[in-house]
Design a protein around this motif. Structure first.
Motif, PDB file in Angstrom:
ATOM      1  N   ALA A 125       0.844  -1.194   0.000  1.00  0.00           N
ATOM      2  CA  ALA A 125       0.000   0.000   0.000  1.00  0.00           C
ATOM      3  C   ALA A 125       0.877   1.242   0.000  1.00  0.00           C
ATOM      4  N   VAL A 126       0.281   2.364  -0.376  1.00  0.00           N
ATOM      5  CA  VAL A 126       1.012   3.630  -0.403  1.00  0.00           C
ATOM      6  C   VAL A 126       0.114   4.729   0.143  1.00  0.00           C
ATOM      7  N   LEU A 127       0.695   5.621   0.914  1.00  0.00           N
ATOM      8  CA  LEU A 127       0.005   6.812   1.385  1.00  0.00           C
ATOM      9  C   LEU A 127       0.261   7.922   0.383  1.00  0.00           C
ATOM     10  N   VAL A 128      -0.827   8.488  -0.182  1.00  0.00           N
ATOM     11  CA  VAL A 128      -0.677   9.542  -1.182  1.00  0.00           C
ATOM     12  C   VAL A 128      -1.460  10.785  -0.772  1.00  0.00           C
ATOM     13  N   VAL A 129      -0.996  11.920  -1.263  1.00  0.00           N
ATOM     14  CA  VAL A 129      -1.635  13.216  -1.009  1.00  0.00           C
ATOM     15  C   VAL A 129      -1.614  14.011  -2.309  1.00  0.00           C
ATOM     16  N   LEU A 215      -0.475  12.818  -8.059  1.00  0.00           N
ATOM     17  CA  LEU A 215      -0.447  12.473  -6.647  1.00  0.00           C
ATOM     18  C   LEU A 215       1.000  12.474  -6.181  1.00  0.00           C
ATOM     19  N   ARG A 216       1.199  12.694  -4.894  1.00  0.00           N
ATOM     20  CA  ARG A 216       2.545  12.616  -4.312  1.00  0.00           C
ATOM     21  C   ARG A 216       2.567  11.513  -3.270  1.00  0.00           C
ATOM     22  N   ALA A 217       3.482  10.574  -3.436  1.00  0.00           N
ATOM     23  CA  ALA A 217       3.610   9.455  -2.504  1.00  0.00           C
ATOM     24  C   ALA A 217       4.419   9.878  -1.277  1.00  0.00           C
ATOM     25  N   ILE A 218       3.895   9.539  -0.097  1.00  0.00           N
ATOM     26  CA  ILE A 218       4.570   9.871   1.160  1.00  0.00           C
ATOM     27  C   ILE A 218       5.389   8.694   1.672  1.00  0.00           C
TER      28      ILE A 218
END
Length: 323
Positions: A125-129, A215-218
């Motif tokens: 999984a990935v956290l995106v903003v 999107l930007r991956a955190i």
């Protein structure tokens, strides 16, 4: 990645064996693969990748159908009620075992309603903003979860994206306002538009928008950084207390209805082994940061059984309910 026990042959036999009278498919009838979520997410992407190659392997028409709703239960129930002749199949993830535990009134028991055929792939999984978000690090995100008001999008109650957020909260003592969608594609649209400030999604569904700058991956829940996004750290690298050893993966499997005759299961498994070992399919999943590999029906059943034993207690502890 979380360890997956390959055991439980008895469970696999119970799920995979049947007494149905249908004849083994000659692959002269169309095969319909149900993706029980909206287009654009991990399940949909996975179903379409295997469908393309399965057409070639079987020489028959293979159609992917999306039927979103009730966190995948509507589409899954359609397959559960279908004839066990190998023409109606289901792509499902870990959430196959979690969603019924959350809803309590599921129209099926996953252990008896489906016949496992093979594992397909697993992906972190990935956290995106959104690109303009002030969140720069995982520590920034965790700090925003102290009062429970910060909104995070997921693909539906009980999905692996939802449970990943709950696991993060359990590990760090944080809480978020969860915005549940009928699929990660719809959630992603709102995050890119700035309607919701963050999302947890499967990396293979999000990577296209990450690479395009939408999107930007955190941070990523894999054990090590992925070569496709070498600058994106893992959760373990974040320095956040409680996440020192945190990993998470969504794995998908292919299922048919219950009581499929063993010869049908064997023929479909054989075809899927060819699909998942095809270099082009392996490369396609790798491009999306997913690992493709086939398993036996018994091994597939054991993987989902192990998931049941891990996530259902968490669901009960947190008293997660449908909204």
């Amino acid at each position: 990645m979380r360890p997956i026990a390959i055991a439980g042959a008895l469970l696999g036999i119970a799920l995979g064996a049947g007494t149905g009278q249908a004849q083994a498919p000659a692959f002269d009838k169309p095969i319909k693969i149900m993706a029980p979520y909206a287009p654009g997410g991990n399940i949909d992407v996975t179903a379409r990748i295997i469908a393309d190659k399965l057409r070639e392997v079987t020489g028959t028409t293979v159609i992917v159908e999306n039927k979103a709703g009730a966190s995948g239960m509507i589409g899954s129930d359609i397959v559960a009620r279908s004839a066990p002749d190998g023409t109606s199949l289901l792509v499902s993830a870990n959430s196959l075992v979690a969603v019924p535990a959350i809803y309590g009134n599921a129209p099926y028991d996953w252990r008896t309603a489906f016949t496992p055929i093979t594992h397909i792939q697993r992906v972190p999984a990935v956290l995106v903003v959104p690109p303009s978000s002030p969140i720069k690090t995982l520590a920034d995100f965790i700090a925003l979860g102290k009062d429970g008001k910060f909104a995070v999008a997921d693909s539906g109650v009980g999905t692996t994206n939802h449970l990943a957020i709950e696991l993060i909260g359990e590990a760090t003592g944080t809480k978020y306002t969860l915005v549940h969608y009928k699929g990660s594609g719809a959630a992603m649209i709102d995050v890119m538009a700035g309607q919701v400030p963050a999302q947890v999604d499967q990396l293979n569904a999000a990577i296209g928008n990450i690479k395009s700058g939408k999107l930007r991956a955190i941070a990523i829940t894999s054990d090590k950084r992925v070569p496709q996004l070498p600058d994106v750290p893992t959760f373990k690298e974040s320095g956040v207390k409680g996440l020192e050893n945190f990993t998470f993966a969504t794995f998908t499997g292919l299922f048919g209805p219950a009581k499929m005759p063993p010869e049908i299961v064997a023929k479909l498994n054989e075809a899927m082994v060819k699909v998942l070992k095809d270099p082009a399919v392996v490369a396609r999943f790798a491009e999306l940061t997913a690992e493709a590999y086939p398993t036996t029906p018994q091994e597939t059943a054991a993987m989902f059984d192990a998931e049941d034993k891990m996530v259902v207690p968490l669901i009960k502890k947190l008293q997660i309910k449908p909204e």
